[in-house]
Design a protein around this motif. Structure first.
Motif, PDB file in Angstrom:
ATOM      1  N   PHE A  29      15.608   7.095 -44.207  1.00 32.19           N
ATOM      2  CA  PHE A  29      14.906   8.582 -44.520  1.00 32.19           C
ATOM      3  C   PHE A  29      15.139   9.700 -43.522  1.00 32.19           C
ATOM      4  N   ILE A  30      15.278   9.576 -42.450  1.00 32.91           N
ATOM      5  CA  ILE A  30      15.666  10.371 -41.274  1.00 32.91           C
ATOM      6  C   ILE A  30      17.255  10.725 -41.597  1.00 32.91           C
ATOM      7  N   GLY A  31      18.002   9.896 -42.096  1.00 30.56           N
ATOM      8  CA  GLY A  31      19.286  10.356 -42.024  1.00 30.56           C
ATOM      9  C   GLY A  31      19.421  10.979 -43.455  1.00 30.56           C
ATOM     10  N   VAL A  32      18.707  10.832 -44.299  1.00 33.84           N
ATOM     11  CA  VAL A  32      18.776  11.766 -45.531  1.00 33.84           C
ATOM     12  C   VAL A  32      18.190  13.078 -45.223  1.00 33.84           C
ATOM     13  N   LEU A  33      17.219  13.326 -44.210  1.00 35.07           N
ATOM     14  CA  LEU A  33      16.582  14.616 -43.734  1.00 35.07           C
ATOM     15  C   LEU A  33      17.654  15.235 -42.975  1.00 35.07           C
ATOM     16  N   VAL A  34      18.242  14.706 -42.106  1.00 34.36           N
ATOM     17  CA  VAL A  34      19.023  15.340 -40.694  1.00 34.36           C
ATOM     18  C   VAL A  34      20.691  15.709 -41.430  1.00 34.36           C
ATOM     19  N   ARG A  35      20.903  14.533 -41.947  1.00 33.13           N
ATOM     20  CA  ARG A  35      22.673  14.963 -42.211  1.00 33.13           C
ATOM     21  C   ARG A  35      22.931  15.950 -43.247  1.00 33.13           C
ATOM     22  N   ARG A  36      24.110  16.626 -43.209  1.00 30.29           N
ATOM     23  CA  ARG A  36      24.247  17.590 -44.146  1.00 30.29           C
ATOM     24  C   ARG A  36      25.515  17.082 -44.816  1.00 30.29           C
ATOM     25  N   ASN A  37      26.259  16.025 -44.416  1.00 31.32           N
ATOM     26  CA  ASN A  37      27.358  15.618 -45.192  1.00 31.32           C
ATOM     27  C   ASN A  37      26.921  14.731 -46.432  1.00 31.32           C
ATOM     28  N   ILE A  38      27.631  14.936 -47.545  1.00 31.83           N
ATOM     29  CA  ILE A  38      27.145  14.338 -48.833  1.00 31.83           C
ATOM     30  C   ILE A  38      27.292  12.727 -48.808  1.00 31.83           C
ATOM     31  N   VAL A  39      28.494  12.227 -47.934  1.00 31.05           N
ATOM     32  CA  VAL A  39      28.573  10.841 -47.954  1.00 31.05           C
ATOM     33  C   VAL A  39      27.656  10.345 -47.072  1.00 31.05           C
ATOM     34  N   PHE A  40      27.176  10.787 -46.032  1.00 32.02           N
ATOM     35  CA  PHE A  40      26.204  10.330 -45.011  1.00 32.02           C
ATOM     36  C   PHE A  40      24.833  10.180 -45.747  1.00 32.02           C
ATOM     37  N   ILE A  41      24.469  11.217 -46.583  1.00 33.22           N
ATOM     38  CA  ILE A  41      23.389  11.062 -47.366  1.00 33.22           C
ATOM     39  C   ILE A  41      23.313  10.205 -48.464  1.00 33.22           C
ATOM     40  N   LEU A  42      24.351   9.816 -49.099  1.00 32.60           N
ATOM     41  CA  LEU A  42      24.434   8.660 -49.819  1.00 32.60           C
ATOM     42  C   LEU A  42      24.495   7.254 -49.279  1.00 32.60           C
ATOM     43  N   LEU A  43      24.993   7.086 -48.236  1.00 33.02           N
ATOM     44  CA  LEU A  43      24.886   6.045 -47.316  1.00 33.02           C
ATOM     45  C   LEU A  43      23.339   5.839 -46.944  1.00 33.02           C
ATOM     46  N   SER A  44      22.664   6.753 -46.397  1.00 34.40           N
ATOM     47  CA  SER A  44      21.446   6.866 -46.108  1.00 34.40           C
ATOM     48  C   SER A  44      20.303   6.462 -47.218  1.00 34.40           C
ATOM     49  N   LEU A  45      20.857   6.736 -48.291  1.00 31.82           N
ATOM     50  CA  LEU A  45      20.127   6.150 -49.630  1.00 31.82           C
ATOM     51  C   LEU A  45      20.181   4.903 -49.625  1.00 31.82           C
ATOM     52  N   GLU A  46      21.518   4.220 -49.454  1.00 31.61           N
ATOM     53  CA  GLU A  46      21.766   2.867 -49.684  1.00 31.61           C
ATOM     54  C   GLU A  46      20.733   2.105 -48.800  1.00 31.61           C
TER      55      GLU A  46
END
Length: 102
Positions: A21-38
């Motif tokens: 959840f922190i990764g989704v909120l903090v990251r701006r790169n769409i690939v990292f947001i997708l990884l955080s959702l995983e």
């Protein structure tokens, strides 16, 4: 055979979920947001596995299979969106997608 206590497993799943959840909120790169959702989906699956093993039911494993199928569908749609955003904006920054309003 040694077993892991349910509380420890749920704490681990909670920590993984919070990190995702922190990764989704903090990251701006769409690939990292997708990884955080995983990571968040896997944490939910881990919680189902521990709950199912606590009550000696296969329901947790069945739910984890459904979560894996949903994650596979999410990755395919997410990667298609990533490719389209990269073609349009030449960047994978999530803030660039804000300009998609037409």
């Amino acid at each position: 055979m040694n077993t892991v206590p349910m509380e420890s497993g749920l704490v681990l799943a909670g920590i993984l979920f919070i990190l995702g959840f922190i990764g989704v909120l903090v990251r701006r790169n769409i690939v990292f947001i997708l990884l955080s959702l995983e990571v968040m989906l896997n944490a939910a699956g881990l919680a189902f596995i521990f709950a199912g093993s606590r009550w000696v039911q296969a329901d947790g494993q069945v739910m984890f299979i459904f979560i894996l199928a949903m994650a596979a569908a999410e990755v395919s749609v997410g990667l298609a969106l990533i490719l389209q955003i990269f073609r349009d904006f030449k960047t994978l920054d999530a803030d660039a997608a804000n300009n998609m309003r037409g």
